[in-house]
Write a protein that holds these residues in place. Structure first.
Motif, PDB file in Angstrom:
ATOM      1  N   ASP A   8      43.269 -89.240  38.017  1.00 42.60           N
ATOM      2  CA  ASP A   8      43.419 -88.264  36.944  1.00 42.60           C
ATOM      3  C   ASP A   8      44.714 -87.495  37.265  1.00 42.60           C
ATOM      4  O   ASP A   8      45.190 -87.543  38.408  1.00 42.60           O
ATOM      5  N   GLY A  45      40.145 -81.930  31.244  1.00 44.07           N
ATOM      6  CA  GLY A  45      39.869 -83.354  31.052  1.00 44.07           C
ATOM      7  C   GLY A  45      39.584 -83.739  29.614  1.00 44.07           C
ATOM      8  O   GLY A  45      39.398 -84.907  29.299  1.00 44.07           O
ATOM      9  N   SER A 115      44.770 -90.387  32.663  1.00 40.50           N
ATOM     10  CA  SER A 115      44.733 -88.989  32.240  1.00 40.50           C
ATOM     11  C   SER A 115      44.604 -88.903  30.731  1.00 40.50           C
ATOM     12  O   SER A 115      45.161 -89.730  30.009  1.00 40.50           O
ATOM     13  N   LYS A 146      37.063 -89.296  28.038  1.00 39.65           N
ATOM     14  CA  LYS A 146      36.112 -89.052  29.121  1.00 39.65           C
ATOM     15  C   LYS A 146      34.987 -88.184  28.574  1.00 39.65           C
ATOM     16  O   LYS A 146      35.283 -87.314  27.756  1.00 39.65           O
ATOM     17  N   GLU A 170      39.048 -87.546  40.525  1.00 37.64           N
ATOM     18  CA  GLU A 170      38.880 -86.636  39.379  1.00 37.64           C
ATOM     19  C   GLU A 170      38.543 -85.218  39.813  1.00 37.64           C
ATOM     20  O   GLU A 170      37.904 -85.018  40.840  1.00 37.64           O
ATOM     21  N   GLY A 175      35.241 -86.466  33.950  1.00 33.52           N
ATOM     22  CA  GLY A 175      35.983 -87.542  34.604  1.00 33.52           C
ATOM     23  C   GLY A 175      35.147 -88.261  35.649  1.00 33.52           C
ATOM     24  O   GLY A 175      35.146 -89.499  35.716  1.00 33.52           O
TER      25      GLY A 175
END
Ligand code: B16
Ligand code: MG
Length: 216
Positions: A8, A45, A115, A146, A170, A175
């Motif tokens: 991430d 996220g 990401s 996500k 993450e 995530g």
């Protein structure tokens, strides 16, 4: 032996959450919605449009804007956010990241970025680590964000390995849930709140023994 690392970006490689917060707060204020740092945690996220939807819901304005108006609001926020990123330098890499990426390169383990940020290529360039990644998954190609595993599965595909042979990193619960749903080993990068379901939790990447990690 694990064969690839899937990272991430925000909260793992660098901390851009503070800039997202400044830009979202300015946007929210301009339409009469108040957000605070605690609320900002929910946006980690989460994609740009989903973040805007959450802010509008909080202000009970979910139905006040057309799709085109919402896109204009998201663009306004992003323009402001990208301006705030102008001063980003390699010193903004989170502790241990540079060393970890060097170790991975020495062992010829490919690294991929998974990401939600459409600004990832720009951010990695500013941080001076763009060449350390074999691939950046383009979030515009995803059907679901996500915690759906799609982005992590695509990241493994990009380096021709099976998800079971990858380690995912993450900082957000959505995530970690996505990494586990993809069938990967999950490293949770934590500040103070625990991440449920992570296989191991660390405060920084240099807290990890890379050989132990590869042997999982
Ligand atoms: P952008 P990550 C995410 O990055 C951020 O945590 C989230 O706050 C942001 O809304 C999302 O990227 C989209 O970013 O507006 O730049 O496309 O944690 O998935 O690396
Ligand atoms: Mg993150």
């Amino acid at each position: 032996m694990k064969k690839g690392f899937i990272f991430d970006l925000d909260g793992v490689i660098t901390d851009t959450a503070k800039y997202h917060y400044v830009a979202w707060k300015e946007l929210a204020d301009s339409i009469g919605i108040s957000i605070d740092l605690q609320f900002n945690e929910q946006l980690k996220g989460i994609s740009r449009m989903d973040s805007l939807d959450r802010i509008l819901e909080r202000g009970e304005k979910a139905d006040s804007y057309t799709q085109a108006e919402k896109e204009a609001l998201a663009t306004k926020k992003n323009t402001n956010y990208v301006e705030l990123l102008a001063d980003l330098t390699p010193s903004d890499l989170l502790p241990g990241v540079q060393e970890f990426l060097e170790e991975a390169k020495r062992r010829e383990i490919p690294c991929v970025i998974a990401s939600a940020s459409k600004n990832a290529p720009f951010i990695l360039k500013k941080l001076g680590v763009a060449d350390d990644f074999a691939h950046i998954v383009d979030p515009a190609t995803l059907k679901k964000g996500k915690p759906d595993p799609e982005i992590f599965v695509k990241a493994a595909e990009a380096i021709s390995i099976s998800p079971a042979d990858a380690v995912g990193f993450e900082d957000a619960q959505a995530g970690v849930d996505g990494i586990k749903a993809a069938g990967m080993y999950a490293v949770g990068v934590v500040v103070d709140e625990p991440l449920h379901g992570a296989d191991i939790e660390v405060k920084k990447l240099t807290d990890l023994d890379i050989d132990v990690l590869l042997a999982q």
